[in-house]
Write an enzyme that holds these catalytic residues in place. Structure first.
Site, PDB file in Angstrom:
ATOM      1  N   GLY A  47       0.164 -33.398 -13.903  1.00 61.15           N
ATOM      2  CA  GLY A  47      -0.124 -33.298 -15.336  1.00 61.15           C
ATOM      3  C   GLY A  47      -1.569 -33.641 -15.666  1.00 61.15           C
ATOM      4  CD  GLU A  54       2.773 -30.860 -10.554  1.00 66.70           C
ATOM      5  OE1 GLU A  54       2.046 -30.433  -9.630  1.00 66.70           O
ATOM      6  OE2 GLU A  54       2.344 -31.100 -11.700  1.00 66.70           O
ATOM      7  CD  GLU A 100       0.680 -29.092 -15.131  1.00 60.33           C
ATOM      8  OE1 GLU A 100       1.184 -30.236 -15.204  1.00 60.33           O
ATOM      9  OE2 GLU A 100       1.365 -28.062 -15.142  1.00 60.33           O
ATOM     10  CB  ALA A 155       4.120 -36.015 -15.768  1.00 53.99           C
TER      11      ALA A 155
HETATM   12  N1  COA Z   1       3.642 -41.617 -12.251  1.00 54.40           N
HETATM   13  C1  COA Z   1       4.003 -42.920 -12.322  1.00 54.40           C
HETATM   14  N2  COA Z   1       3.339 -43.882 -11.697  1.00 54.40           N
HETATM   15  C2  COA Z   1       2.272 -43.550 -10.967  1.00 54.40           C
HETATM   16  C3  COA Z   1       1.840 -42.224 -10.849  1.00 54.40           C
HETATM   17  C4  COA Z   1       2.582 -41.234 -11.540  1.00 54.40           C
HETATM   18  N3  COA Z   1       2.234 -39.932 -11.516  1.00 54.40           N
HETATM   19  N4  COA Z   1       0.758 -42.179 -10.036  1.00 54.40           N
HETATM   20  C5  COA Z   1       0.516 -43.452  -9.686  1.00 54.40           C
HETATM   21  N5  COA Z   1       1.428 -44.281 -10.239  1.00 54.40           N
HETATM   22  C6  COA Z   1       1.524 -45.739 -10.110  1.00 54.40           C
HETATM   23  C7  COA Z   1       2.085 -46.166  -8.750  1.00 54.40           C
HETATM   24  O1  COA Z   1       3.501 -46.083  -8.743  1.00 54.40           O
HETATM   25  C8  COA Z   1       1.560 -47.569  -8.664  1.00 54.40           C
HETATM   26  O2  COA Z   1       2.352 -48.386  -9.487  1.00 54.40           O
HETATM   27  P1  COA Z   1       2.865 -49.845  -8.935  1.00 54.40           P
HETATM   28  O3  COA Z   1       1.595 -50.602  -8.649  1.00 54.40           O
HETATM   29  O4  COA Z   1       3.657 -50.382 -10.071  1.00 54.40           O
HETATM   30  O5  COA Z   1       3.643 -49.544  -7.693  1.00 54.40           O
HETATM   31  C9  COA Z   1       0.195 -47.474  -9.334  1.00 54.40           C
HETATM   32  O6  COA Z   1       0.236 -46.300 -10.145  1.00 54.40           O
HETATM   33  C10 COA Z   1      -0.949 -47.306  -8.354  1.00 54.40           C
HETATM   34  O7  COA Z   1      -0.680 -46.182  -7.535  1.00 54.40           O
HETATM   35  P2  COA Z   1      -0.650 -46.220  -5.929  1.00 54.40           P
HETATM   36  O8  COA Z   1       0.217 -45.117  -5.449  1.00 54.40           O
HETATM   37  O9  COA Z   1      -0.311 -47.596  -5.460  1.00 54.40           O
HETATM   38  O10 COA Z   1      -2.197 -45.931  -5.612  1.00 54.40           O
HETATM   39  P3  COA Z   1      -2.788 -45.298  -4.289  1.00 54.40           P
HETATM   40  O11 COA Z   1      -4.254 -45.481  -4.377  1.00 54.40           O
HETATM   41  O12 COA Z   1      -2.091 -45.817  -3.086  1.00 54.40           O
HETATM   42  O13 COA Z   1      -2.449 -43.715  -4.387  1.00 54.40           O
HETATM   43  C11 COA Z   1      -2.254 -41.587  -5.515  1.00 54.40           C
HETATM   44  C12 COA Z   1      -3.023 -42.945  -5.390  1.00 54.40           C
HETATM   45  C13 COA Z   1      -2.807 -40.853  -6.712  1.00 54.40           C
HETATM   46  C14 COA Z   1      -2.492 -40.781  -4.228  1.00 54.40           C
HETATM   47  C15 COA Z   1      -0.745 -41.884  -5.662  1.00 54.40           C
HETATM   48  O14 COA Z   1      -0.566 -42.834  -6.715  1.00 54.40           O
HETATM   49  C16 COA Z   1       0.071 -40.668  -6.011  1.00 54.40           C
HETATM   50  O15 COA Z   1       0.332 -39.840  -5.144  1.00 54.40           O
HETATM   51  N6  COA Z   1       0.504 -40.542  -7.297  1.00 54.40           N
HETATM   52  C17 COA Z   1       1.388 -39.483  -7.719  1.00 54.40           C
HETATM   53  C18 COA Z   1       0.651 -38.178  -7.853  1.00 54.40           C
HETATM   54  C19 COA Z   1       1.599 -37.082  -8.266  1.00 54.40           C
HETATM   55  O16 COA Z   1       2.501 -36.696  -7.562  1.00 54.40           O
HETATM   56  N7  COA Z   1       1.401 -36.552  -9.484  1.00 54.40           N
HETATM   57  C20 COA Z   1       2.199 -35.520 -10.018  1.00 54.40           C
HETATM   58  C21 COA Z   1       3.261 -36.079 -10.885  1.00 54.40           C
HETATM   59  S1  COA Z   1       4.226 -34.783 -11.665  1.00 54.40           S
END
Ligand code: COA
Length: 260
Positions: free
Chosen positions: A111, A134, A114, A66
């Site tokens: 999400g 989460e 999920e 999400a």
């Molecule tokens: N919500 C909002 N934005 C998200 C996102 C999320 N769940 N997951 C990734 N993004 C965005 C990042 O903020 C980034 O945006 P920006 O370029 O404007 O800063 C872009 O997507 C790319 O992500 P980034 O983190 O730079 O890529 P990465 O390769 O370094 O890492 C992940 C990849 C998946 C490990 C990392 O993005 C992450 O941990 N995301 C969140 C996962 C999470 O906690 N999900 C559960 C949410 S309830």
């Protein structure tokens, strides 16, 4: 349909829905959730659609969760509504009377995992990572993850994944029964297409009967599940497709199911 965050395509009985926010790793914001709801309603009602493929745009992510920037703004009342809406969408997917395949082409987190759990089949590329992280944000899964994961892989493993928030790779996911198949990234699309086309040629009433019996039956006492299976079996035997399938077998030719 005016879609900002989804690509939506129908061909040969297969509807493909692509979540299209690759710059945010296809994170599910409210707009995307609303669009997914509308598109799911459409494919449910469209008799020409026999199978649905759900995937994410780009090479990195199925859905990375999400949208955290929206989650941060939620009050408790908003959060209640947000989780309820998300859960209703996941349930709508799970109760779709036609197979929904998650084509997991990268991160399936929060999400996103999920969403994949609500689908009936999950094919993943070997670079995918699946998890419910989460806990690292100080929250818990809110789109049904705690309930579906435990049903799928058991309490010990579900608590291991949700309490640590650590994602797993595809070989572990395969051994846990979380996914059906792993392919190389290049093979994911053709492999999923082949499966979808095969399912699209199956008898729709039989597919719907299997889905309902397995999914609703899983949460019923055995006697009730068996009664459900009996009634779906009987209903199926009233279809022209049943006549066609059995006749084709006896005539040693491939069946041509029409969905009647
Ligand atoms: N919500 C909002 N934005 C998200 C996102 C999320 N769940 N997951 C990734 N993004 C965005 C990042 O903020 C980034 O945006 P920006 O370029 O404007 O800063 C872009 O997507 C790319 O992500 P980034 O983190 O730079 O890529 P990465 O390769 O370094 O890492 C992940 C990849 C998946 C490990 C990392 O993005 C992450 O941990 N995301 C969140 C996962 C999470 O906690 N999900 C559960 C949410 S309830």
């Amino acid at each position: 349909m005016n879609l900002k965050n989804l690509l939506f395509h129908k061909s040969d009985g297969v509807a493909t829905i692509t979540i299209n926010r690759p710059e945010k790793l296809n994170a599910l914001n409210q707009q995307t959730l609303m669009e997914l709801h509308d598109v799911m309603l459409d494919v449910r009602q469209d008799q020409s659609v026999r199978v649905i493929i759900l995937t994410g745009a780009g090479e990195k992510a199925f859905v990375a969760g999400a949208d955290i920037s929206e989650i941060q703004q939620l009050t408790a009342t908003d959060a209640h509504q947000f989780a309820s809406r998300g859960q209703a969408l996941m349930r709508m997917i799970e109760l779709m009377p036609k197979p929904v395949i998650a084509m997991v082409n990268g991160y399936a987190l929060g999400g996103g995992m999920e969403l994949a759990l609500a689908c009936h089949l999950r094919l993943a590329s070997d670079n995918a990572k699946l998890g419910l992280p989460e806990i690292k944000l100080g929250i818990l899964p809110g789109f049904g993850g705690t309930q579906r994961l435990v049903r799928l892989i058991g309490r010990t493993r579900a608590l291991g994944m949700t309490l640590t928030g650590e994602p797993i790779g595809t070989s572990e996911a395969l051994s846990l029964g979380l996914i059906n198949q792993v392919t190389s990234p290049e093979a994911l699309h053709p492999t999923t297409q082949t499966l979808a086309k095969m399912l699209a040629q199956s008898a729709p009433h039989a597919l719907a009967g299997i889905l309902e019996s397995v999914i609703l039956g899983q949460d019923m006492p055995l006697e009730s599940g068996l009664a459900l299976e009996t009634s779906r079996f009987a209903l199926c035997c009233s279809t022209q497709d049943m006549q066609e399938g059995t006749t084709a077998f006896l005539e040693k030719r491939p069946a041509q199911f029409q969905g009647n």
